[in-house]
Write an enzyme that holds these catalytic residues in place. Structure first.
Site, PDB file in Angstrom:
ATOM      1  N   PRO A   1      44.566  20.450  72.714  1.00  0.00           N
ATOM      2  CA  PRO A   1      44.987  21.845  72.586  1.00  0.00           C
ATOM      3  C   PRO A   1      43.789  22.786  72.686  1.00  0.00           C
ATOM      4  CG  PRO A   1      44.937  20.793  70.434  1.00  0.00           C
ATOM      5  CD  PRO A   1      44.642  19.720  71.433  1.00  0.00           C
TER       6      PRO A   1
ATOM      7  N   SER B   1      48.641  24.499  72.485  1.00  0.00           N
ATOM      8  CA  SER B   1      48.052  25.200  71.349  1.00  0.00           C
ATOM      9  C   SER B   1      48.981  26.269  70.780  1.00  0.00           C
ATOM     10  CB  SER B   1      46.740  25.864  71.782  1.00  0.00           C
ATOM     11  OG  SER B   1      46.218  26.695  70.758  1.00  0.00           O
TER      12      SER B   1
ATOM     13  N   TYR C   1      48.170  25.636  64.105  1.00  0.00           N
ATOM     14  CA  TYR C   1      47.290  26.180  63.083  1.00  0.00           C
ATOM     15  C   TYR C   1      48.221  26.689  61.985  1.00  0.00           C
ATOM     16  CZ  TYR C   1      43.217  26.251  66.205  1.00  0.00           C
ATOM     17  OH  TYR C   1      42.175  25.902  67.016  1.00  0.00           O
TER      18      TYR C   1
ATOM     19  N   THR D   1      45.970  20.991  63.045  1.00  0.00           N
ATOM     20  CA  THR D   1      44.506  21.121  63.047  1.00  0.00           C
ATOM     21  C   THR D   1      44.041  21.426  61.633  1.00  0.00           C
ATOM     22  OG1 THR D   1      44.406  21.839  65.349  1.00  0.00           O
ATOM     23  CG2 THR D   1      42.553  22.437  63.940  1.00  0.00           C
TER      24      THR D   1
ATOM     25  N   ARG E   1      30.500  31.549  65.668  1.00  0.00           N
ATOM     26  CA  ARG E   1      30.232  31.402  67.108  1.00  0.00           C
ATOM     27  C   ARG E   1      29.398  32.587  67.583  1.00  0.00           C
ATOM     28  NH1 ARG E   1      36.473  29.396  68.229  1.00  0.00           N
ATOM     29  NH2 ARG E   1      36.407  27.861  66.554  1.00  0.00           N
TER      30      ARG E   1
ATOM     31  N   LYS F   1      44.452  16.547  63.267  1.00  0.00           N
ATOM     32  CA  LYS F   1      43.320  16.724  64.183  1.00  0.00           C
ATOM     33  C   LYS F   1      42.138  17.335  63.444  1.00  0.00           C
ATOM     34  CE  LYS F   1      42.023  19.019  68.531  1.00  0.00           C
ATOM     35  NZ  LYS F   1      40.914  19.866  68.029  1.00  0.00           N
TER      36      LYS F   1
ATOM     37  N   HIS G   1      36.160  19.710  66.681  1.00  0.00           N
ATOM     38  CA  HIS G   1      36.570  20.968  67.309  1.00  0.00           C
ATOM     39  C   HIS G   1      35.606  21.361  68.432  1.00  0.00           C
ATOM     40  CE1 HIS G   1      39.717  24.009  66.171  1.00  0.00           C
ATOM     41  NE2 HIS G   1      39.108  24.662  67.134  1.00  0.00           N
TER      42      HIS G   1
ATOM     43  N   GLY H   1      36.327  15.310  72.242  1.00  0.00           N
ATOM     44  CA  GLY H   1      34.969  15.811  72.111  1.00  0.00           C
ATOM     45  C   GLY H   1      33.959  15.012  72.905  1.00  0.00           C
TER      46      GLY H   1
ATOM     47  N   VAL I   1      33.886  13.758  76.065  1.00  0.00           N
ATOM     48  CA  VAL I   1      34.227  12.814  77.135  1.00  0.00           C
ATOM     49  C   VAL I   1      34.019  13.489  78.488  1.00  0.00           C
ATOM     50  CG1 VAL I   1      36.063  11.479  78.207  1.00  0.00           C
ATOM     51  CG2 VAL I   1      35.854  11.539  75.710  1.00  0.00           C
ATOM     52  N   ARG I   2      33.200  12.852  79.333  1.00  0.00           N
ATOM     53  CA  ARG I   2      32.912  13.417  80.648  1.00  0.00           C
ATOM     54  C   ARG I   2      33.032  12.398  81.780  1.00  0.00           C
ATOM     55  NH1 ARG I   2      33.584  16.980  77.734  1.00  0.00           N
ATOM     56  NH2 ARG I   2      32.243  18.773  77.244  1.00  0.00           N
TER      57      ARG I   2
END
Length: 353
Positions: free
Chosen positions: A77, A106, A130, A156, A165, A224, A248, A280, A282-283
């Site tokens: 999400p 989401s 949320y 979440t 941020r 999550k 997150h 988180g 993963v590429r």
């Protein structure tokens, strides 16, 4: 130039998006240490391939919560997909349906749940919540998602308040004032209302609240944001159906472990009683293989989906998913795994300290 890996999409998306949008998508909390380590932690793990296994046929299919998916690669999400592409989440949902995987929608989607379902009526969908301070709104959202055919509820748990941020603060980003959240509607009104009037994430959410959530839905509940064995054990005790090991994307509390580093602790604690997933960092296909070897049933992609969306809309998301699926297929073959069930911890070698 052809886009042949996920980082190719990252580079092109950065060119296509405004600075403030790029910073919002890519930004992490505080110094961004966890955001970076989510990716780099995978690269410290080495593979131990087995050969002479007859890998002429490799099957990437698996199941999550009893539903079959074409590969253990699904969509996390993430919010405000319209920032990356005009059709937003509708394009994302169509790509997920086309590739046979699960899309977690989401709470902060920029398209309504009804429009997302209409865009991809055969797709496997979970709904992420949320938890709001308004209990009636929570109940309305959950039951609406259930009536629309969403198959699980993802709560979440790592946002009792928003992380710090810095780039969004520097950019004076005002999503609240500029975007309408289609699903945060008053139960008495059919029209969307501004985020700033409606959306208040509950900072009082605790374990005892889970029983109320379970009482108003038949959907399996997934938590999550779990990172520790203590919380994993409590999740099992409270009869949830799954855990997504996640920080997150490094956007909440900085300097917590990378998701892949927290996975073993969580997977060991649940002792196979519930399904464990990971998001988180993963590429690559190798990353997917490593996550499964360490106990994940499936991985979920966040930012790379938005990169694909920004580059080519629905087709870009499809390409991102298919690239990763093909890489994972190759990783399985080259390590001697003919099915997902054959992926285990024996494939993993950690660096010596």
């Amino acid at each position: 130039m052809a886009l042949v890996c996920l980082t190719d999409f990252e580079a092109q998306a950065r060119q296509r998006l405004s600075k403030s949008t790029w910073d919002f998508i890519e930004g992490g909390a505080d110094e961004g240490i966890t955001r970076v380590e989510n990716v780099t932690a995978f690269k410290k793990i080495r593979l131990r391939p087995r050969y002479l296994r007859d890998v002429s046929k490799v099957d990437t299919r698996t199941t999550i919560q009893g539903e079959e998916i074409s590969a253990p690669i699904c969509i996390s999400p993430t919010s405000f997909h319209c920032l990356a592409w005009p059709d937003g989440e509708m394009s994302t949902a169509r790509a997920a349906q086309a590739t046979g995987i699960c899309y977690v929608t989401s709470t902060y989607a920029s398209c309504s749940l009804e429009n997302i379902v209409a865009a991809a009526p055969r797709g496997l969908r979970w709904f992420q919540l949320y938890v709001q301070t308004d209990q009636q709104l929570n109940k309305q959202l959950i039951q609406r998602a259930e009536s629309l055919g969403f198959k699980a509820l993802v709560i979440t748990v790592d946002v009792p308040m928003h992380g710090n941020r810095r780039q969004d603060i520097r950019n004076q980003l005002d999503l609240k004032g500029n975007l309408m959240l289609k699903d945060l509607q008053s139960p008495k009104e059919g029209n969307s209302i501004p985020y700033c009037q409606m959306s208040f994430i509950s900072s009082s959410l605790c374990w005892d609240n889970l029983s109320w959530l379970q009482s108003i839905t038949r959907l399996p509940i997934i938590l999550k944001g779990i990172l520790t064995k203590e919380d994993a054990e409590l999740a099992v005790k409270h009869n949830v159906h799954g855990i997504i090991v996640s920080n997150h994307g490094g956007r909440q509390l900085d300097e917590v472990p990378a998701s892949i580093d927290a996975l073993t602790e969580v997977a060991t604690a649940v002792k196979g009683k519930i399904e464990v997933y990971l998001d988180g960092g993963v590429r690559t296909g190798n990353d997917v293989l490593k996550a499964l070897a360490l106990g994940a049933k499936c991985i979920f992609l966040g930012r790379p989906i938005l990169w694909g969306l920004a580059c080519k809309g629905e087709h870009g998301v499809e390409e991102v998913l298919n690239i990763l699926k093909n890489e994972f297929h190759t990783s399985m073959a080259l390590t001697g795994c003919r099915s997902v069930a054959e992926i285990n911890r024996d494939l993993i070698q950690f660096p010596r300290l």
